[in-house]
Design a protein around this motif. Structure first.
Motif, PDB file in Angstrom:
ATOM      1  N   THR A   1       0.831  -1.207   0.000  1.00 29.15           N
ATOM      2  CA  THR A   1       0.000   0.000   0.000  1.00 29.15           C
ATOM      3  C   THR A   1       0.862   1.253   0.000  1.00 29.15           C
ATOM      4  OG1 THR A   1      -1.747  -1.165   1.215  1.00 29.15           O
ATOM      5  CG2 THR A   1      -1.808   1.238   1.240  1.00 29.15           C
ATOM      6  N   LEU A   2       1.909   1.244   0.816  1.00 29.92           N
ATOM      7  CA  LEU A   2       2.821   2.389   0.862  1.00 29.92           C
ATOM      8  C   LEU A   2       3.486   2.607  -0.487  1.00 29.92           C
ATOM      9  CD1 LEU A   2       4.538   4.578   2.224  1.00 29.92           C
ATOM     10  CD2 LEU A   2       6.092   2.779   2.982  1.00 29.92           C
ATOM     11  N   TYR A   3       4.022   1.536  -1.060  1.00 34.66           N
ATOM     12  CA  TYR A   3       4.742   1.667  -2.325  1.00 34.66           C
ATOM     13  C   TYR A   3       3.818   2.170  -3.440  1.00 34.66           C
ATOM     14  CZ  TYR A   3       7.541   0.456  -6.392  1.00 34.66           C
ATOM     15  OH  TYR A   3       8.237   0.508  -7.571  1.00 34.66           O
ATOM     16  N   ASN A   4       2.595   1.623  -3.509  1.00 35.99           N
ATOM     17  CA  ASN A   4       1.672   2.038  -4.568  1.00 35.99           C
ATOM     18  C   ASN A   4       1.220   3.484  -4.417  1.00 35.99           C
ATOM     19  OD1 ASN A   4       1.686  -0.508  -5.792  1.00 35.99           O
ATOM     20  ND2 ASN A   4       0.057  -1.270  -4.461  1.00 35.99           N
ATOM     21  N   GLY A   5       1.265   4.025  -3.183  1.00 39.06           N
ATOM     22  CA  GLY A   5       0.837   5.400  -2.959  1.00 39.06           C
ATOM     23  C   GLY A   5       1.932   6.425  -3.102  1.00 39.06           C
ATOM     24  N   LEU A   6       3.170   5.990  -3.320  1.00 42.51           N
ATOM     25  CA  LEU A   6       4.286   6.943  -3.435  1.00 42.51           C
ATOM     26  C   LEU A   6       4.105   7.826  -4.665  1.00 42.51           C
ATOM     27  CD1 LEU A   6       7.373   4.690  -2.566  1.00 42.51           C
ATOM     28  CD2 LEU A   6       6.274   6.401  -1.111  1.00 42.51           C
ATOM     29  N   PRO A   7       4.525   9.098  -4.579  1.00 39.69           N
ATOM     30  CA  PRO A   7       4.459   9.989  -5.748  1.00 39.69           C
ATOM     31  C   PRO A   7       5.280   9.438  -6.903  1.00 39.69           C
ATOM     32  CG  PRO A   7       4.888  11.236  -3.745  1.00 39.69           C
ATOM     33  CD  PRO A   7       5.022   9.799  -3.376  1.00 39.69           C
ATOM     34  N   ALA A   8       4.892   9.785  -8.114  1.00 37.47           N
ATOM     35  CA  ALA A   8       5.566   9.262  -9.307  1.00 37.47           C
ATOM     36  C   ALA A   8       7.045   9.618  -9.334  1.00 37.47           C
ATOM     37  CB  ALA A   8       4.869   9.793 -10.563  1.00 37.47           C
ATOM     38  N   THR A   9       7.384  10.842  -8.930  1.00 35.52           N
ATOM     39  CA  THR A   9       8.798  11.244  -8.946  1.00 35.52           C
ATOM     40  C   THR A   9       9.617  10.436  -7.946  1.00 35.52           C
ATOM     41  OG1 THR A   9       8.223  13.009  -7.369  1.00 35.52           O
ATOM     42  CG2 THR A   9       8.316  13.595  -9.700  1.00 35.52           C
ATOM     43  N   VAL A  10       9.016  10.084  -6.813  1.00 30.03           N
ATOM     44  CA  VAL A  10       9.719   9.269  -5.820  1.00 30.03           C
ATOM     45  C   VAL A  10       9.951   7.873  -6.363  1.00 30.03           C
ATOM     46  CG1 VAL A  10       9.576   8.250  -3.515  1.00 30.03           C
ATOM     47  CG2 VAL A  10       8.829  10.604  -3.883  1.00 30.03           C
ATOM     48  N   LYS A  11       8.945   7.276  -6.988  1.00 31.21           N
ATOM     49  CA  LYS A  11       9.098   5.940  -7.568  1.00 31.21           C
ATOM     50  C   LYS A  11      10.182   5.926  -8.643  1.00 31.21           C
ATOM     51  CE  LYS A  11       4.486   3.935  -6.934  1.00 31.21           C
ATOM     52  NZ  LYS A  11       3.298   3.410  -7.629  1.00 31.21           N
ATOM     53  N   MET A  12      10.199   6.957  -9.470  1.00 36.08           N
ATOM     54  CA  MET A  12      11.148   7.015 -10.567  1.00 36.08           C
ATOM     55  C   MET A  12      12.587   7.058 -10.063  1.00 36.08           C
ATOM     56  SD  MET A  12      11.315   9.819 -13.648  1.00 36.08           S
ATOM     57  CE  MET A  12      11.568  11.156 -12.472  1.00 36.08           C
ATOM     58  N   ASN A  13      12.830   7.847  -9.015  1.00 38.78           N
ATOM     59  CA  ASN A  13      14.178   7.957  -8.464  1.00 38.78           C
ATOM     60  C   ASN A  13      14.531   6.804  -7.538  1.00 38.78           C
ATOM     61  OD1 ASN A  13      14.720  10.470  -9.715  1.00 38.78           O
ATOM     62  ND2 ASN A  13      13.544  11.532  -8.142  1.00 38.78           N
ATOM     63  N   LEU A  14      13.515   6.107  -7.041  1.00 37.41           N
ATOM     64  CA  LEU A  14      13.749   5.055  -6.059  1.00 37.41           C
ATOM     65  C   LEU A  14      14.540   3.893  -6.648  1.00 37.41           C
ATOM     66  CD1 LEU A  14      13.204   3.976  -3.219  1.00 37.41           C
ATOM     67  CD2 LEU A  14      11.027   3.091  -4.049  1.00 37.41           C
ATOM     68  N   ARG A  15      14.256   3.545  -7.881  1.00 39.63           N
ATOM     69  CA  ARG A  15      14.908   2.379  -8.483  1.00 39.63           C
ATOM     70  C   ARG A  15      16.415   2.541  -8.556  1.00 39.63           C
ATOM     71  NH1 ARG A  15      10.705   1.084 -13.491  1.00 39.63           N
ATOM     72  NH2 ARG A  15       8.789   1.302 -12.276  1.00 39.63           N
ATOM     73  N   SER A  16      16.841   3.674  -9.092  1.00 38.04           N
ATOM     74  CA  SER A  16      18.276   3.895  -9.225  1.00 38.04           C
ATOM     75  C   SER A  16      18.950   4.057  -7.870  1.00 38.04           C
ATOM     76  CB  SER A  16      18.544   5.122 -10.098  1.00 38.04           C
ATOM     77  OG  SER A  16      17.933   6.275  -9.534  1.00 38.04           O
ATOM     78  N   ARG A  17      18.271   4.682  -6.932  1.00 37.58           N
ATOM     79  CA  ARG A  17      18.859   4.888  -5.604  1.00 37.58           C
ATOM     80  C   ARG A  17      19.027   3.566  -4.859  1.00 37.58           C
ATOM     81  NH1 ARG A  17      18.556   9.777  -3.072  1.00 37.58           N
ATOM     82  NH2 ARG A  17      19.670   8.643  -1.422  1.00 37.58           N
ATOM     83  N   LEU A  18      18.069   2.662  -5.008  1.00 38.85           N
ATOM     84  CA  LEU A  18      18.176   1.370  -4.328  1.00 38.85           C
ATOM     85  C   LEU A  18      19.345   0.562  -4.857  1.00 38.85           C
ATOM     86  CD1 LEU A  18      14.460   0.203  -3.972  1.00 38.85           C
ATOM     87  CD2 LEU A  18      16.012   0.912  -2.164  1.00 38.85           C
ATOM     88  N   GLN A  19      19.645   0.667  -6.148  1.00 38.87           N
ATOM     89  CA  GLN A  19      20.771  -0.060  -6.718  1.00 38.87           C
ATOM     90  C   GLN A  19      22.094   0.448  -6.163  1.00 38.87           C
ATOM     91  OE1 GLN A  19      20.070   0.493 -10.889  1.00 38.87           O
ATOM     92  NE2 GLN A  19      18.801  -1.366 -11.062  1.00 38.87           N
TER      93      GLN A  19
END
Length: 506
Positions: free
Chosen positions: A277-295
């Motif tokens: 639920t938390l992940y699906n509610g994250l803003p689009a800009t946060v999701k977009m940057n999250l992938r590269s940051r997690l790597q």
């Protein structure tokens, strides 16, 4: 009103006979409650609290601005906007009056600024008028609740009579008498409250107090903030940062922050769908940057759980109160009856609870700045959950398929034995195929101990195929070939990577 009489033409102390407020009492009480909140926010104590505490708070400094002049302009504009809302309602009630002197008050209010060049109204007079109105509003609040109770009493009584009529029984008996007695008492209480509340007052009587209070509040805004309390309009609108309030996202962001705080407070005991639920509610800009940051985070040295929590607490300790204030602010006067449930009592509110300002919420928060803090919190949260999960299940992942000389055998195909302890000896009993099938049905799909349904993994049918998380983001996120496989002996099982289809080799 004597000073207003000389310049504005109002007749002080003479209230012509007009219509009773009657059913409009609840709307008038709602306006009184709004006016009382604004009136208290303009007290010397609350203005001092705003300038010394609110504007210097971490939430305002980090999310809105560090420019004190700009913050004062924002605070003044908020007060002016609240005041304009109050004035519009007062003008509407004035136009409903029988006495024409209260009609078209918008013309009078537009000239308020020049009126104060010759006269300064003391706060005490306006405060007395406000107390008189709030007392009437409190009685009206009681009337509101007792009226609802009266409706319930009348409904119960009618149903009882209909029940007796349907059974061809006389309208007598202890039950009917009891209900009728309660109904009579409730009607008597409602009549009493009508006399004490706004219901029985003339609208003209209330309008005189409204106008005097409005005149003082306009003066108080000027004295507290200087200028005219209006926003400074930028020559280049593109330079104005997008705020969460203007985008209609303040409450949504407050919910995200509260979800993060709830997960951090009990990361090892969460409902199965809370992280999804938390992940699906994250803003689009946060999701977009999250992938590269997690790597990039995967290569960093792992910190203990308590240290990660300490890092998150540095932000949460000032961000969560702002989110909580945002939620409270959205529970305000949404309709005519909600004011009656606030229990507002004039003069007993404080600057820190009953008089929340927009600057104490996420309304004026810069969207880009808020996204940055949420991104950092989610990355820390990902590391925290990964560490706790490895701590519970060990660094070695539990395999879902077992290697044999003939290839790969699924968990359900492995020979099974049942261990029985007799004293100090252990006897192993081979299970038949029928017993194995029964065991499979009993266990269901939960083949991996300690893993919830939201984290189960489907077993691939072909050797060497990848196993992806069964979550809502699967299918919408592309499957990516990893630049280099992680060491299968020590994979990093990051939950948000799994959610998004990253780092999911098992």
């Amino acid at each position: 009103m004597s000073s207003l009489n000389a310049s504005g033409g109002f007749i002080s102390g003479v209230t012509s006979k007009g219509n009773k407020i009657s059913i409009l009492a609840f709307e008038v009480a709602n306006t009184i409650a709004k006016g009382a909140n604004l009136f208290q926010s303009l007290s010397e104590e609350n203005i001092q609290f705003l300038k010394t505490e609110v504007l210097h708070s971490s939430g305002v400094q980090e999310l809105v601005s560090t420019d004190m002049k700009e913050l004062l302009r924002i605070a003044a504009a908020d007060r002016r906007e609240e005041f304009d809302v109050f004035l519009r309602e007062v003008i509407r009630f004035g136009n409903l009056c029988k006495d024409p002197q209260w009609h078209n008050l918008d013309r009078y209010f537009s000239n308020l600024k020049s009126e104060f060049l010759n006269h300064r109204q003391p706060r005490g007079e306006a405060e007395t008028r406000m107390k008189e109105l709030t007392t009437l509003a409190q009685h009206t609040s009681e009337l509101y609740h007792e009226y609802n109770a009266l409706d319930r009493f009348e409904l119960d009584y009618r149903r009882k009579l209909e029940e007796l009529d349907s059974l061809n029984l006389p309208r007598k008996g202890e039950g009917v008498t009891f209900l009728h007695s309660d109904l009579k008492q409730q009607r008597k209480l409602v009549r009493s409250l009508k006399k004490k509340s706004l219901w029985s007052r003339n609208l003209e009587e209330v309008m005189e107090k409204f106008v005097e209070i409005a005149a003082y509040m306009h003066q108080a805004i000027l004295e507290a903030f200087g200028s005219d309390g209006r926003t400074l309009i930028s020559d280049d609108p593109a330079k104005i940062p997008e705020s969460l309030g203007s985008a209609g996202l303040a409450l949504h962001y407050a919910n995200i922050i509260n979800q993060i705080d709830n997960i951090v407070s009990r990361p090892s005991s969460l409902p199965p769908n809370m992280r999804d639920t938390l992940y699906n509610g994250l803003p689009a800009t946060v999701k977009m940057n999250l992938r590269s940051r997690l790597q990039t985070v995967n290569g960093k040295e792992e910190l203990p759980a308590f240290q990660i929590k300490a890092e998150m607490e540095k932000t949460l300790q000032w961000l969560v109160p702002v989110a909580t204030n945002t939620t409270k602010a959205h529970q305000g006067f949404g309709w005519v009856g909600e004011w009656a449930n606030t229990g507002h009592e004039f003069g007993k509110g404080t600057a820190t609870n009953n008089n929340l300002t927009r600057l104490q919420t996420l309304y004026h928060a810069d969207k880009q700045k808020t996204d940055k803090y949420i991104l950092e919190l989610v990355i820390w949260l990902n590391r925290l959950i990964s560490i706790l999960r490895h701590k519970d299940h060990g660094s070695q992942p539990l395999p879902t398929r077992f290697p044999t000389q003939k290839g790969t055998v699924s968990h359900s195909q492995m020979p099974r034995t049942l261990s029985l302890n007799y004293g100090t000896k252990t006897h192993r009993i081979q299970l038949s195929q029928e017993e194995q099938n029964l065991l499979d049905k009993t266990n269901g799909r939960r083949l991996i101990p300690g893993i919830s349904k939201s984290q189960e993994f489907s077993v691939a049918k072909k050797k060497g195929s990848k196993v992806w998380a069964l979550c809502k983001s699967t299918g919408s996120s592309p499957n990516r070939e990893m630049s280099g496989r992680q060491n299968l002996d020590h994979p990093k099982a990051n939950i948000l990577d799994v959610m998004d289809g990253l780092d999911s080799w098992y």
